[in-house]
Design a protein around this motif. Structure first.
Motif, short mmCIF file in Angstrom:
data_model
loop_
_atom_site.label_atom_id
_atom_site.label_comp_id
_atom_site.label_asym_id
_atom_site.label_seq_id
_atom_site.Cartn_x
_atom_site.Cartn_y
_atom_site.Cartn_z
N TRP A 1 57.07 76.96 3.45
CA TRP A 1 58.13 77.42 2.77
C TRP A 1 59.33 77.45 3.47
O TRP A 1 59.54 78.00 4.39
CB TRP A 1 57.49 78.81 2.09
CG TRP A 1 56.54 78.76 1.08
CD1 TRP A 1 54.97 78.69 1.65
CD2 TRP A 1 56.39 78.48 -0.20
NE1 TRP A 1 54.12 78.73 0.50
CE2 TRP A 1 55.02 78.40 -0.51
CE3 TRP A 1 57.57 78.24 -1.14
CZ2 TRP A 1 54.73 78.45 -2.04
CZ3 TRP A 1 57.18 78.15 -2.33
CH2 TRP A 1 55.73 78.12 -2.89
N VAL A 2 60.47 77.26 2.82
CA VAL A 2 61.79 77.15 3.44
C VAL A 2 62.98 77.63 2.50
O VAL A 2 62.73 77.36 1.32
CB VAL A 2 62.12 75.68 3.81
CG1 VAL A 2 63.64 75.55 4.40
CG2 VAL A 2 61.28 75.02 4.75
N ILE B 1 52.28 75.41 7.40
CA ILE B 1 52.98 75.90 8.64
C ILE B 1 53.67 77.19 8.09
O ILE B 1 54.71 77.14 7.55
CB ILE B 1 54.21 74.71 8.92
CG1 ILE B 1 53.51 73.49 9.31
CG2 ILE B 1 55.03 75.31 10.12
CD1 ILE B 1 52.65 73.53 10.55
N ALA B 2 53.35 78.32 8.85
CA ALA B 2 53.69 79.60 8.24
C ALA B 2 54.98 79.94 8.87
O ALA B 2 55.82 80.74 8.02
CB ALA B 2 52.65 80.76 8.79
N SER B 3 55.42 79.48 9.95
CA SER B 3 56.71 79.67 10.52
C SER B 3 56.86 78.81 11.44
O SER B 3 56.04 78.29 12.48
CB SER B 3 56.61 81.22 11.23
OG SER B 3 57.92 81.57 11.81
N LEU B 4 58.46 78.15 11.67
CA LEU B 4 58.59 77.33 12.79
C LEU B 4 60.07 77.69 12.76
O LEU B 4 61.03 77.80 12.32
CB LEU B 4 58.64 75.92 12.33
CG LEU B 4 58.63 74.86 13.29
CD1 LEU B 4 58.10 73.47 12.90
CD2 LEU B 4 60.09 74.63 13.84
N PHE C 1 58.76 78.88 18.36
CA PHE C 1 57.38 79.13 18.34
C PHE C 1 56.90 78.39 16.82
O PHE C 1 58.04 78.33 15.89
CB PHE C 1 56.98 80.54 18.21
CG PHE C 1 57.77 81.53 17.29
CD1 PHE C 1 56.97 81.72 15.98
CD2 PHE C 1 58.80 82.05 17.47
CE1 PHE C 1 57.60 82.53 14.94
CE2 PHE C 1 59.32 82.91 16.44
CZ PHE C 1 58.74 83.22 15.32
N CYS C 2 55.68 78.36 16.73
CA CYS C 2 55.38 77.71 15.49
C CYS C 2 54.03 78.38 15.01
O CYS C 2 53.11 78.76 16.09
CB CYS C 2 55.08 76.22 15.56
SG CYS C 2 54.75 75.41 14.13
N VAL C 3 53.82 78.78 13.92
CA VAL C 3 52.34 79.37 13.50
C VAL C 3 51.90 78.63 12.52
O VAL C 3 52.63 78.20 11.25
CB VAL C 3 52.64 80.76 12.89
CG1 VAL C 3 51.31 81.33 12.23
CG2 VAL C 3 53.35 81.63 13.95
N ALA C 4 50.59 77.97 12.50
CA ALA C 4 49.95 77.10 11.56
C ALA C 4 48.47 77.64 11.37
O ALA C 4 47.74 78.16 12.52
CB ALA C 4 49.92 75.85 12.11
N VAL D 1 49.19 79.84 17.11
CA VAL D 1 50.59 80.15 17.72
C VAL D 1 50.90 79.35 18.83
O VAL D 1 50.23 79.38 19.75
CB VAL D 1 50.62 81.54 17.86
CG1 VAL D 1 52.20 81.92 17.99
CG2 VAL D 1 50.30 82.53 16.63
N LEU D 2 51.97 78.38 18.45
CA LEU D 2 52.45 77.68 19.86
C LEU D 2 53.96 78.03 20.20
O LEU D 2 54.43 78.50 19.34
CB LEU D 2 52.52 76.39 19.16
CG LEU D 2 51.07 75.87 18.75
CD1 LEU D 2 51.41 74.13 18.00
CD2 LEU D 2 50.10 75.45 19.57
N VAL D 3 54.07 77.95 21.17
CA VAL D 3 55.49 78.23 22.01
C VAL D 3 56.16 76.91 22.46
O VAL D 3 55.35 76.15 23.23
CB VAL D 3 55.47 79.28 22.82
CG1 VAL D 3 55.28 80.86 22.08
CG2 VAL D 3 54.58 79.34 24.17
#
Length: 194
Positions: free
Chosen positions: A138-139, A101-104, A73-76, A61-63
């Motif tokens: 997924w978008v 990339i679960a969330s960006l 943030f991004c979750v990978a 998890v990055l911010v």
């Protein structure tokens, strides 16, 4: 002058990540998901889930920050088989080397300043360190801004679509895929003026 950066999240970031998620979902996805869906989420529950995600050893998890503000943030992590499988359930040859990339998310008021590119580049570097050489995300099909962003870094739909039921609406998502060897232009490499 403020400096833009990306760093690993800590559990102390969980409340701010939750705020960013809820704010962005209301702004960008309220109509697609249904307003009651987002409004029904409890900020404390969402923050607790983010604290768990930050502490999970197989998830990065990055911010993104700009000056003193957390702006995205991004979750990978390694893509689960269920995320990388074809519609018929078959797995590609590179399934074990595929990252997700679960969330960006970048809060809309901080958009178009390079934060998304920096987050994706940092997540891609982390996934390469884990042995991945291809990524997927997924978008939401109606999210033209995110689709354009991913296409801009060379990620394109692979023909796989899924439908999610929010309880108020159904949402179609496209699976995008591309190389993790990214060369993302950084329009905010120079400090920005507040």
């Amino acid at each position: 002058m403020s400096t833009a950066a990306v760093r690993p999240a800590t559990t102390g970031d969980a409340s701010e990540i939750a705020r960013l998620q809820l704010t962005t979902w209301r702004t960008a996805y309220g109509d697609a998901l249904g307003g009651d869906v987002v409004d029904g989420l409890d900020a404390d529950d969402v923050a607790a889930r983010w604290a768990d995600a930050v502490a999970h050893p197989d998830t990065d998890v990055l911010v993104a920050t700009e000056g003193r503000f957390t702006v995205g943030f991004c979750v990978a992590g390694t893509a689960p088989e269920s995320e990388v499988a074809a519609a018929d359930g078959s797995l590609p040859d590179d399934a074990a080397r595929t990252g997700l990339i679960a969330s960006l998310v970048v809060e809309p008021r901080w958009g178009r300043r390079g934060h998304g590119g920096r987050l994706l580049a940092a997540a891609a570097a982390g996934l390469r360190e884990r042995g991945a050489d291809r990524g997927i995300a997924w978008v939401v099909q109606s999210d033209s801004a995110s689709l354009s962003f991913f296409r801009g870094v060379g990620w394109n739909p692979d023909g796989t679509v899924r439908t999610l039921d929010t309880g108020q609406r159904t949402v179609r998502e496209l699976r995008l895929t591309g190389s993790l060897d990214l060369r993302v232009a950084d329009p905010a490499a120079e400090p920005t003026t507040d």
